[in-house]
Scaffold this motif. Structure first.
Motif, PDB file in Angstrom:
ATOM      1  N   VAL A   1      -4.703 -10.462 -26.094  1.00 25.69           N
ATOM      2  CA  VAL A   1      -3.582  -9.765 -25.468  1.00 25.69           C
ATOM      3  C   VAL A   1      -3.284 -10.443 -24.138  1.00 25.69           C
ATOM      4  O   VAL A   1      -4.177 -10.985 -23.492  1.00 25.69           O
ATOM      5  N   THR A   2      -2.013 -10.407 -23.749  1.00 26.71           N
ATOM      6  CA  THR A   2      -1.628 -10.926 -22.445  1.00 26.71           C
ATOM      7  C   THR A   2      -2.027  -9.906 -21.396  1.00 26.71           C
ATOM      8  O   THR A   2      -1.627  -8.749 -21.466  1.00 26.71           O
ATOM      9  N   LYS A   3      -2.843 -10.318 -20.437  1.00 22.78           N
ATOM     10  CA  LYS A   3      -3.265  -9.424 -19.361  1.00 22.78           C
ATOM     11  C   LYS A   3      -2.438  -9.632 -18.096  1.00 22.78           C
ATOM     12  O   LYS A   3      -2.102  -8.685 -17.400  1.00 22.78           O
ATOM     13  N   HIS A   4      -2.107 -10.887 -17.809  1.00 20.14           N
ATOM     14  CA  HIS A   4      -1.483 -11.184 -16.518  1.00 20.14           C
ATOM     15  C   HIS A   4      -0.684 -12.480 -16.616  1.00 20.14           C
ATOM     16  O   HIS A   4      -1.099 -13.423 -17.277  1.00 20.14           O
ATOM     17  N   ILE A   5       0.454 -12.495 -15.964  1.00 20.69           N
ATOM     18  CA  ILE A   5       1.187 -13.737 -15.747  1.00 20.69           C
ATOM     19  C   ILE A   5       1.412 -13.817 -14.250  1.00 20.69           C
ATOM     20  O   ILE A   5       2.028 -12.932 -13.656  1.00 20.69           O
ATOM     21  N   GLY A   6       0.891 -14.865 -13.635  1.00 19.45           N
ATOM     22  CA  GLY A   6       0.970 -15.020 -12.186  1.00 19.45           C
ATOM     23  C   GLY A   6       2.312 -15.542 -11.737  1.00 19.45           C
ATOM     24  O   GLY A   6       3.363 -15.135 -12.250  1.00 19.45           O
ATOM     25  N   GLU A   7       2.286 -16.460 -10.836  1.00 22.25           N
ATOM     26  CA  GLU A   7       3.511 -17.000 -10.245  1.00 22.25           C
ATOM     27  C   GLU A   7       4.370 -17.697 -11.288  1.00 22.25           C
ATOM     28  O   GLU A   7       3.878 -18.465 -12.111  1.00 22.25           O
ATOM     29  N   ILE A   8       5.676 -17.401 -11.225  1.00 22.46           N
ATOM     30  CA  ILE A   8       6.652 -18.065 -12.084  1.00 22.46           C
ATOM     31  C   ILE A   8       7.713 -18.658 -11.175  1.00 22.46           C
ATOM     32  O   ILE A   8       8.284 -17.957 -10.335  1.00 22.46           O
ATOM     33  N   SER A   9       7.947 -19.942 -11.347  1.00 20.53           N
ATOM     34  CA  SER A   9       8.900 -20.629 -10.493  1.00 20.53           C
ATOM     35  C   SER A   9       9.969 -21.287 -11.360  1.00 20.53           C
ATOM     36  O   SER A   9       9.654 -22.114 -12.216  1.00 20.53           O
ATOM     37  N   PHE A  10      11.222 -20.882 -11.152  1.00 19.45           N
ATOM     38  CA  PHE A  10      12.344 -21.492 -11.862  1.00 19.45           C
ATOM     39  C   PHE A  10      12.896 -22.607 -10.983  1.00 19.45           C
ATOM     40  O   PHE A  10      13.276 -22.376  -9.835  1.00 19.45           O
ATOM     41  N   GLU A  11      12.927 -23.821 -11.528  1.00 20.15           N
ATOM     42  CA  GLU A  11      13.295 -25.000 -10.745  1.00 20.15           C
ATOM     43  C   GLU A  11      14.690 -25.532 -11.052  1.00 20.15           C
ATOM     44  O   GLU A  11      15.395 -25.968 -10.146  1.00 20.15           O
ATOM     45  N   SER A  12      15.074 -25.559 -12.317  1.00 18.58           N
ATOM     46  CA  SER A  12      16.380 -26.090 -12.704  1.00 18.58           C
ATOM     47  C   SER A  12      16.847 -25.405 -13.980  1.00 18.58           C
ATOM     48  O   SER A  12      16.028 -24.914 -14.755  1.00 18.58           O
ATOM     49  N   PRO A  13      18.159 -25.385 -14.221  1.00 17.15           N
ATOM     50  CA  PRO A  13      18.663 -24.693 -15.409  1.00 17.15           C
ATOM     51  C   PRO A  13      18.532 -25.545 -16.667  1.00 17.15           C
ATOM     52  O   PRO A  13      18.443 -26.772 -16.612  1.00 17.15           O
ATOM     53  N   ALA A  14      18.522 -24.849 -17.784  1.00 20.42           N
ATOM     54  CA  ALA A  14      18.669 -25.492 -19.091  1.00 20.42           C
ATOM     55  C   ALA A  14      19.968 -24.938 -19.662  1.00 20.42           C
ATOM     56  O   ALA A  14      20.268 -23.754 -19.490  1.00 20.42           O
TER      57      ALA A  14
END
Length: 141
Positions: A47-60
């Motif tokens: 199971v997914t417990k945690h997702i830390g930092e998410i950084s969006f850098e450029s678009p697709a």
């Protein structure tokens, strides 16, 4: 980091600005990271417990092929922590990076955390063997 899969950005993946919707990217990251963790630990009971930092850098944008790079950061008694880099296949430009994605092995009946029995060293050896198997020379017929 191993780039293991790709996806094509389709019209239904876009936001109002005609770029890849962040929620869709996160859905893909969770799925790709889960598949990676399942293969590493050789169990479907994660199971997914945690997702830390998410950084969006450029678009697709529509028509872009995006690829997912994954690596194991840490292995605990019941958990595995991975990182996921999403980049444009053609330009290699980073689209987003998700760090510290933690999956926990659970007992199928009790749904409580359960040991997976793997160490970082075992996973490194397993990965080296997988890479060697992928590099088998083609036989000519």
């Amino acid at each position: 980091m191993r780039f293991l899969s790709r996806r094509l950005v389709m019209p239904n993946d876009l936001n109002y600005a005609n770029a890849l919707f962040g929620g869709r990217a996160l859905e893909w990251i969770d799925e790709e990271a889960a598949i990676y963790a399942i293969c590493q630990l050789e169990t479907n009971y994660l199971v997914t417990k945690h997702i830390g930092e998410i950084s969006f850098e450029s678009p697709a944008i529509q028509g872009d092929v995006v690829e997912f790079g994954l690596e194991t950061k840490n292995v605990g008694r019941t958990s595995i922590t991975v990182s996921c880099l999403v980049r444009n296949k053609a330009t290699k430009k980073t689209i987003c990076f998700a760090d510290d994605i933690v999956f926990v092995r659970v007992d199928p009946k009790s749904k409580r955390p359960a040991p997976h029995g793997k160490t970082m060293e075992q996973l490194e050896t397993q990965t080296e063997q997988e890479v060697r198997n992928l590099n088998i020379k083609k036989q000519t017929v």
